[in-house]
Design an enzyme around this catalytic site. Sequence first.
Site, PDB file in Angstrom:
ATOM      1  N   ASP A   1     -33.789 -65.085  60.548  1.00 43.34           N
ATOM      2  CA  ASP A   1     -34.292 -64.641  61.840  1.00 43.34           C
ATOM      3  C   ASP A   1     -34.086 -63.128  61.916  1.00 43.34           C
ATOM      4  OD1 ASP A   1     -35.354 -64.663  64.392  1.00 43.34           O
ATOM      5  OD2 ASP A   1     -34.236 -66.445  64.992  1.00 43.34           O
ATOM      6  N   ALA A   2     -34.660 -62.507  62.924  1.00 51.30           N
ATOM      7  CA  ALA A   2     -34.673 -61.040  63.000  1.00 51.30           C
ATOM      8  C   ALA A   2     -33.266 -60.459  62.996  1.00 51.30           C
ATOM      9  CB  ALA A   2     -35.423 -60.593  64.250  1.00 51.30           C
TER      10      ALA A   2
END
Length: 768
Positions: A294-295
């Site tokens: 994820d980011a």
Amino acid sequence: MFTKGNTSLTRKTKLLPCASSVLLVAAACAQTESSAIPGDQEVHERADALLKQMTLDEKIGQLSQLFVFKEPEKVEDAVAKGQVGSLLFVTDPAVINRLQHVAVERSRLHIPLIFGFDVIHGFRTIFPVPLAMAASWDPSVATKAQTIAAEEASSVGIDWAFAPMLDIARDPRWGRIVEGAGEDPYLGSAMAAAQVRGFQGEAIGSPGHVLACMKHFAGYGAAEGGRDYDASYISETQLRNIYLRPFHAAVEAGVGSAMSAYMDVNDVPATGNRWLLQDVLRDEWKFKGFVVSDADAVKSLKTHGYAKDLSEAAVRALNAGVDMEMALDFTAYARNLNAALNSGKVTLQQIEESDRRILEAKIRLGLFAHPYVDEARAKEMLNTPEHRTVARLAAERTAVLLRNEGNLLPLKNGEYKKIAVIGPVADSQMDTIGSWTFQENLPETVSMFSGLRTRFGGAAQLNYEPGVQISRKFPSFFDEWFPLKPEPVWAPEQARAQFKKALSLAKSSDLTVLVLGEAQNMSGEAASRNSLEFPGQQQQLLEEVTAIGKPVVLVLLNGRPLNITWASQHVPAILEAWYPGTQGGNAVANLLAGDVVPGGKLPISWPRNVGQIPINYSHNTTQSPENQGKRYWDEESAPLYPFGFGLSYATFTFSDLKLSQERIKAGQTVEVTADVENTGSVAADEVAQLYIHQQSGSTSRPVRELKGFERIRLAPHAKKTVHFSLGTDELTYWSSATKSWVEEPAMFDVWLGANSQASLHSAFEVVE
């Protein structure tokens, strides 16, 4: 898992420049527009051939994915040098082609980029949010919606959707409950597989489809206190039996990628959790795709205190099994893996294994053969009227009728000459489509007031007043990335005047449709709440409008259950519309008019207030039944509405429950049948739901578990026999006592009915 199919026809026939020194490029040049997706062996060979040509920097570059919100020229140099393998949040087909030209024509090995985007519940055509999709109890609705979302996204050059989100969520305070299928692993698994089929088609690389990405692996939905990004503490029994099941279903359906979650799972961050990403995902489940973080989740390993610096964060993530790092500006992989390799903390084989998975995905998607998109065709695809029709049908199918005292609904034509539509979200297009929408055509969105005016305006006078304003106390980071034009905030005098105008309108009208709920930025990521009350003064508005004494219909626009306990006792009709999408207003109008009969069911138990959380139906029994429901002295212990609940304009009866056998051995199957009859006067849908309970075992078993469902349509007074099977898949569970999957000798209760409180009962026994 990966089968042959046709290369995407949405891309122009633009083959890569041939270079005799690069074997993979030569192979790609031989592929034609009509050729099939290559088989596994060919894919492996082409990826290996390219790996042999790549420098270490190019290999590490493929493992990096960067956001591009604006100024795409800033990443062109890195793309040309082969330092980036993927970009996300680029949606203009001209810009995508421009960047792809840089990758294909200026990089040394001509490796195309893969473009990703958050295609959650639609691209340009917005469908009901995923929680609403689960409320349809019809996986085909999710498949159709995600098929159209894939068609629209792929037409502009998006190759990869960061969906479906498969986190089981049992705490409605958590903002991202709106993105999943609710509380149940069986329903969640069905919706998971359906969405994968919609995004990817028959195989990765199918025309007009995109690569799916199951997220967030795993346990994100159990964040403490419903606080986004907070740690999760989940026993292995719960992980195996509840939280991992939808992910396994997605893997079985052939999902091509997975996203690691942000948070700690039992004190080990998911993005650095080798047990999750390697032992379970790859070794047990035989997942063949690639894992993206994820980011900034890799860099966050330092924030967790799991890594002392970004160098160690990169090492821990790669060793855990994260193939590609998603980051806002730079990746820890790009800055640290070279040194980590030299110091022996990672191996070249690890880097190449991650490269191979990413390259194989690009080959299967047809990116080497056809890297560019047809910009003219993209404009056509994004203006397809049929897509809006499917969106309306989906919104009609996902709404849940919670209350209809005195059969106020459907509204009879001509009975109400003046209809008031009141509420802060009643004429808001943005609040109709909900969160996770970035590329919608907002002017074509049909608000509740607009839809009602179109449907009833010929026979009645419709007027609108917002009554109150609602807003978040703290803004979301999305507000910075995708700023909306803020509405002027009412001064106190104006707020009082607007409230009075709404009451005056209700008094002068024959019927009021109150549209209440949450603004679209109140649900989704970074949108957790510590309360389930109506935001702002909506509860006061609800009570004072109801006190007028005129008929009231309450329509809810929201991404989570809200506290409607007062409404459930005082408002005659309540329709849960969720965030219904582009055609939401038309769909709700059709439902209120009776042109469509509500048939949706709740995918989550609806609490009376926040103090009951969690209150999922599938709990263990720790007290006698008469005491189980008396856990609070100041409130009932039962939910306001049970899991699977939903009313109709028709009535149904369930009868004649039969089991094919009363006693079976492990590995055998019991066939279950029952009759469902429409005893009403209109054709309508009902969802037959099958629940079981294992009466004893090596561990305590939930009081009920969903193990089958079917949504059926019946004409008035028609009857249908529904069929279900209970075998090893349904009767096996993970036992904490044996640390294994078991199918045990025991007595099993069976219930069949319209929700999790079904009373039609039988039983059978599994023997040694």
